[in-house]
Write a protein that holds these residues in place. Structure first.
Motif, PDB file in Angstrom:
ATOM      1  N   ASP A   1      25.549   6.208 -50.411  1.00  0.00           N
ATOM      2  CA  ASP A   1      27.007   6.120 -50.376  1.00  0.00           C
ATOM      3  C   ASP A   1      27.453   5.032 -49.409  1.00  0.00           C
ATOM      4  O   ASP A   1      26.811   4.759 -48.395  1.00  0.00           O
ATOM      5  CB  ASP A   1      27.586   7.473 -49.944  1.00  0.00           C
ATOM      6  CG  ASP A   1      29.044   7.629 -50.308  1.00  0.00           C
ATOM      7  OD1 ASP A   1      29.506   6.944 -51.240  1.00  0.00           O
ATOM      8  OD2 ASP A   1      29.714   8.447 -49.665  1.00  0.00           O
ATOM      9  N   GLN A   2      28.598   4.427 -49.733  1.00  0.00           N
ATOM     10  CA  GLN A   2      29.073   3.290 -48.964  1.00  0.00           C
ATOM     11  C   GLN A   2      30.361   3.608 -48.223  1.00  0.00           C
ATOM     12  O   GLN A   2      30.962   4.656 -48.419  1.00  0.00           O
ATOM     13  CB  GLN A   2      29.314   2.107 -49.895  1.00  0.00           C
ATOM     14  CG  GLN A   2      30.355   2.387 -50.960  1.00  0.00           C
ATOM     15  CD  GLN A   2      30.364   1.307 -52.032  1.00  0.00           C
ATOM     16  OE1 GLN A   2      29.704   0.292 -51.917  1.00  0.00           O
ATOM     17  NE2 GLN A   2      31.123   1.537 -53.076  1.00  0.00           N
TER      18      GLN A   2
ATOM     19  N   GLY B   1      30.034   0.192 -43.346  1.00  0.00           N
ATOM     20  CA  GLY B   1      28.714  -0.162 -43.871  1.00  0.00           C
ATOM     21  C   GLY B   1      28.515   0.274 -45.303  1.00  0.00           C
ATOM     22  O   GLY B   1      28.999   1.315 -45.729  1.00  0.00           O
ATOM     23  N   SER B   2      27.775  -0.526 -46.059  1.00  0.00           N
ATOM     24  CA  SER B   2      27.398  -0.124 -47.418  1.00  0.00           C
ATOM     25  C   SER B   2      26.088   0.649 -47.370  1.00  0.00           C
ATOM     26  O   SER B   2      25.378   0.656 -46.363  1.00  0.00           O
ATOM     27  CB  SER B   2      27.281  -1.341 -48.338  1.00  0.00           C
ATOM     28  OG  SER B   2      26.162  -2.137 -47.983  1.00  0.00           O
ATOM     29  N   GLY B   3      25.757   1.312 -48.465  1.00  0.00           N
ATOM     30  CA  GLY B   3      24.578   2.162 -48.502  1.00  0.00           C
ATOM     31  C   GLY B   3      23.284   1.382 -48.632  1.00  0.00           C
ATOM     32  O   GLY B   3      23.244   0.285 -49.206  1.00  0.00           O
ATOM     33  N   GLY B   4      22.219   1.958 -48.076  1.00  0.00           N
ATOM     34  CA  GLY B   4      20.905   1.374 -48.279  1.00  0.00           C
ATOM     35  C   GLY B   4      20.502   1.452 -49.738  1.00  0.00           C
ATOM     36  O   GLY B   4      20.926   2.341 -50.475  1.00  0.00           O
ATOM     37  N   ARG B   5      19.666   0.525 -50.164  1.00  0.00           N
ATOM     38  CA  ARG B   5      19.183   0.467 -51.538  1.00  0.00           C
ATOM     39  C   ARG B   5      17.668   0.484 -51.535  1.00  0.00           C
ATOM     40  O   ARG B   5      17.046   0.221 -50.518  1.00  0.00           O
ATOM     41  CB  ARG B   5      19.689  -0.804 -52.217  1.00  0.00           C
ATOM     42  CG  ARG B   5      21.216  -0.874 -52.279  1.00  0.00           C
ATOM     43  CD  ARG B   5      21.714  -2.302 -52.203  1.00  0.00           C
ATOM     44  NE  ARG B   5      21.560  -2.852 -50.868  1.00  0.00           N
ATOM     45  CZ  ARG B   5      21.923  -4.087 -50.526  1.00  0.00           C
ATOM     46  NH1 ARG B   5      22.448  -4.883 -51.425  1.00  0.00           N
ATOM     47  NH2 ARG B   5      21.762  -4.515 -49.282  1.00  0.00           N
ATOM     48  N   TYR B   6      17.049   0.762 -52.675  1.00  0.00           N
ATOM     49  CA  TYR B   6      15.602   0.885 -52.682  1.00  0.00           C
ATOM     50  C   TYR B   6      14.902  -0.414 -52.295  1.00  0.00           C
ATOM     51  O   TYR B   6      13.754  -0.419 -51.861  1.00  0.00           O
ATOM     52  CB  TYR B   6      15.108   1.355 -54.057  1.00  0.00           C
ATOM     53  CG  TYR B   6      15.268   0.346 -55.177  1.00  0.00           C
ATOM     54  CD1 TYR B   6      14.276  -0.576 -55.474  1.00  0.00           C
ATOM     55  CD2 TYR B   6      16.427   0.313 -55.948  1.00  0.00           C
ATOM     56  CE1 TYR B   6      14.422  -1.496 -56.496  1.00  0.00           C
ATOM     57  CE2 TYR B   6      16.589  -0.596 -56.972  1.00  0.00           C
ATOM     58  CZ  TYR B   6      15.584  -1.501 -57.241  1.00  0.00           C
ATOM     59  OH  TYR B   6      15.733  -2.409 -58.264  1.00  0.00           O
ATOM     60  N   TYR B   7      15.621  -1.538 -52.406  1.00  0.00           N
ATOM     61  CA  TYR B   7      15.004  -2.831 -52.127  1.00  0.00           C
ATOM     62  C   TYR B   7      15.541  -3.494 -50.854  1.00  0.00           C
ATOM     63  O   TYR B   7      15.022  -4.530 -50.440  1.00  0.00           O
ATOM     64  CB  TYR B   7      15.220  -3.782 -53.304  1.00  0.00           C
ATOM     65  CG  TYR B   7      16.676  -3.998 -53.657  1.00  0.00           C
ATOM     66  CD1 TYR B   7      17.429  -4.977 -53.031  1.00  0.00           C
ATOM     67  CD2 TYR B   7      17.301  -3.197 -54.615  1.00  0.00           C
ATOM     68  CE1 TYR B   7      18.762  -5.160 -53.348  1.00  0.00           C
ATOM     69  CE2 TYR B   7      18.629  -3.374 -54.938  1.00  0.00           C
ATOM     70  CZ  TYR B   7      19.355  -4.358 -54.307  1.00  0.00           C
ATOM     71  OH  TYR B   7      20.677  -4.543 -54.623  1.00  0.00           O
TER      72      TYR B   7
END
Length: 632
Positions: A389-390, A417-423
């Motif tokens: 979530d962001q 802050g924006s959410g972490g992503r798998y990459y």
């Protein structure tokens, strides 16, 4: 049609016999698509250069949209309003060159204007005496009346407290302004000169865009341009149908998210429910089970025009299913996406189907939760390969009299802050409104009786994870006069959720009189007193983390500590990384043996597998009834 609440108009989609079927020249298609993007950008630049209000000129809280004659949005770089309500009230055959329409009524704009500060201008484009397209621009104006400066009273219970509501009206008729309407609008704002200048800016920019659009039809002819419009819409539809949706397994998935307060009643979890049904190349979004409409201003009427605005708002989140981040960035979402989604709304009287005159000025809480709602439900269907979530949009500000005794009103949109992503990690201090930005400290200090004494990233605000959530920021304002602060913000108790083992980010908070007797405010505050010399601290949300924090590379944790993004204590207690003092500019080395032992111990203490979605400590406290209300 009820004058207070328009019935949901059917989207004016072309019938099969009306759809453009002319062969499309690929070169012409490229020219038309590039010209549309250019027109959109030119209108935005014109508004930025000529508007006067800080919210529009400095913060960039405005949007532009280009539509075909069926009210289908053609450009996809950003969201926008919709011209449907203008077409509903003013038949296209009655429109003439130079006509300009203005509207902001939340209930009479087919759900595309969420709160009254967003005044929207609409200009028809004519070719051969017939309407062939529409140009729109809307901006968040600093004040359009109402009970509180800024026109966003956090304790409003009805729309009558929120400012002047304008159904679609003709502001210009064949180039001649309706001075009576313009005078009424100026009379209902605390900043008449600034509002008048902003409206002139938006109207003239749209008229410029209409001339550019008309020249496209003159150059290539109506048949070829409309065929290109159809091809542009079909391209978006087919990307979703053939590239993105196949990555979601057929089935039914359910998820809930919450708004935690409404400004009027005691804090509680206001539920937004979503069931997603995926069958082949189509998705149904069913919001049945969403809680009743709120007493306070967090309602959002999304159920007009078959949910077209809602679809265009939340569908871009599925771009995260693309093969690569680069491919995701290439996908622009236009009206074509509506052909692969169906929406089921609950009966009238819920948070997303409110009944007039329910207040809506803080509708961004629900609107933005819908983004996270779709991301959360899809995450379950794709093994957590959706971003966490962001940040959520929020407004803060100050009002009172300046050092010369003149009234002032400072309004600001704050990022997080924006959410972490798998990459990758999430981004720090971004704005959910595309291209929006923080108000520069120099501007604030030269325009208002305020000093910005600190602006920095907020350490440890991003949710921990293998890929860390982006950081919010910390901003300190010192008041140079006695004044009042206003707040419209969500996520003051609930953090942005983490995904696939990642932790939730830290919530939002405004604190008055930091160095004296600090007072933490709630998220909906209409005018908390601030004395001359007192400091108001604003800390914004961090994005949720993605993946197990104990799997984050030690070197990345070390770098985070060096850069101040993560504290040494969090490195040890959350990430399990043991740092030791070292000579040199960085100042830290990793104790590899101690880190391995620490991580093994932390894993052994886990009582259950990590959840797919972590809502954070604030959610658990609210469930247990342990969250004391913050000041309103």
């Amino acid at each position: 049609m009820n004058v207070h609440q328009a019935s949901a108009a059917t989207k004016p989609w072309p019938t099969p016999s009306q759809r453009a079927t002319a062969p499309v020249d690929p070169i012409v298609l490229q020219i038309v698509e590039g010209t549309l993007n250019s027109i959109e950008a030119e209108i935005e630049y014109a508004i930025e250069r000529t508007a006067r209000s800080p919210m529009i000129r400095e913060a960039h809280d405005y949007r532009v949209g280009l539509f075909d004659r069926y009210c289908r949005k053609l450009t996809g770089r950003s969201y926008s309003a919709m011209p449907n309500a203008v077409v509903r009230d003013f038949p296209p055959e009655t429109l003439r060159p130079g006509d300009v329409f203005l509207m902001n009524d939340t209930y009479l704009t087919e759900g595309s204007i969420g709160h009254l500060p967003d005044l929207c201008s609409t200009v028809p484009v004519l070719h051969g005496g017939e309407v062939v397209a529409y140009i729109q621009a809307f901006g968040h104006h600093d004040d359009i009346g109402g009970r509180v400066p800024g026109s966003m009273p956090g304790t409003a219970a009805t729309v009558f407290e929120e400012g002047i509501a304008i159904p679609p009206v003709k502001l210009y008729s064949e180039g001649v302004r309706n001075e009576a309407v313009f005078t009424i609008i100026k009379r209902n704002t605390r900043v008449p000169d600034m509002l008048a200048a902003d409206l002139d800016s938006e109207v003239q920019a749209c008229l410029m865009g209409a001339r550019r659009m008309a020249s496209l039809f003159e150059r290539f002819g109506r048949e070829q341009v409309e065929a290109c419009f159809q091809a542009i819409l079909d391209k978006c539809r087919d990307i979703y149908r053939n590239e993105l949706l196949p990555r979601i397994a057929d089935g039914e998935y359910a998820w809930e998210d919450y708004v935690e307060h409404d400004g009027v009643t005691d804090p509680k979890l206001h539920k937004l429910a979503l069931k997603m049904i995926k069958r082949g190349g189509r998705i149904t979004l069913d919001f049945t089970g969403t809680d009743p409409q709120s007493t306070g201003p967090i309602n959002w009427p999304a159920d007009y025009a078959d949910g077209a605005f809602l679809i265009k708002w939340i569908a871009p989140i599925l771009r995260n299913l693309a093969d690569t981040p680069e491919r995701s960035a290439e996908i622009h979402v236009n009206e074509g996406v509506c052909e692969v989604f169906d929406v089921v709304f609950p009966p009238k009287g819920t948070l997303i189907t409110p009944v007039w005159p329910a207040a809506t000025n803080a509708r961004s809480f629900v609107l933005l939760r819908c983004l996270g709602l779709l991301a959360g439900v899809v995450a379950q269907a794709v093994d957590g390969r959706m971003p966490a979530d962001q940040e959520t949009i929020r407004y803060t500000g100050f009002f009172g009299n300046d050092l010369d005794g003149k009234p002032f009103l400072s309004r600001e949109v704050l990022g997080g802050g924006s959410g972490g992503r798998y990459y990758a990690d999430g981004n720090d201090a971004i704005h959910i409104v595309p291209d929006s930005r923080n108000q520069p400290a120099e501007f604030t200090e030269t325009r208002f009786p305020l000093l910005v004494e600190k602006l920095a990233l907020r350490t440890d605000s991003g949710g921990a994870g293998k890929r860390r959530g982006g950081l919010g920021y910390e901003k300190h304002y010192r008041a140079l006069v006695d004044c009042r602060t206003i707040v419209t913000a969500d996520r003051v108790r609930l953090g942005c959720y983490g995904v696939n083992g990642g932790k939730a980010g830290q919530p939002f908070c405004v604190t008055v009189d930091v160095s004296g007797t600090p007072r933490d405010l709630g998220g909906l505050v209409d005018g908390e007193p601030v004395l001359k010399g007192q400091v108001v601290r604003v800390v914004t949300t961090g994005g949720g983390g993605w993946g197990d924090p104990l799997e984050r590379e030690g070197e990345l944790v070390r770098r985070d500590v060096i850069e101040g993004r993560v504290s040494p204590a969090a490195a040890r207690d959350v990430y399990g990384v043991i740092l030791i003092d070292a000579d040199g500019p960085d100042g830290y080395d990793i104790d590899e043996a101690a880190t391995a032992a620490r991580r093994a111990m932390l894993r052994s203490q886990r009582l259950s597998p990590l959840p797919v979605i972590d809502r954070g400590e604030g959610y658990e406290q609210m469930l247990r009834g342990e969250c004391a209300p913050r000041m309103r």
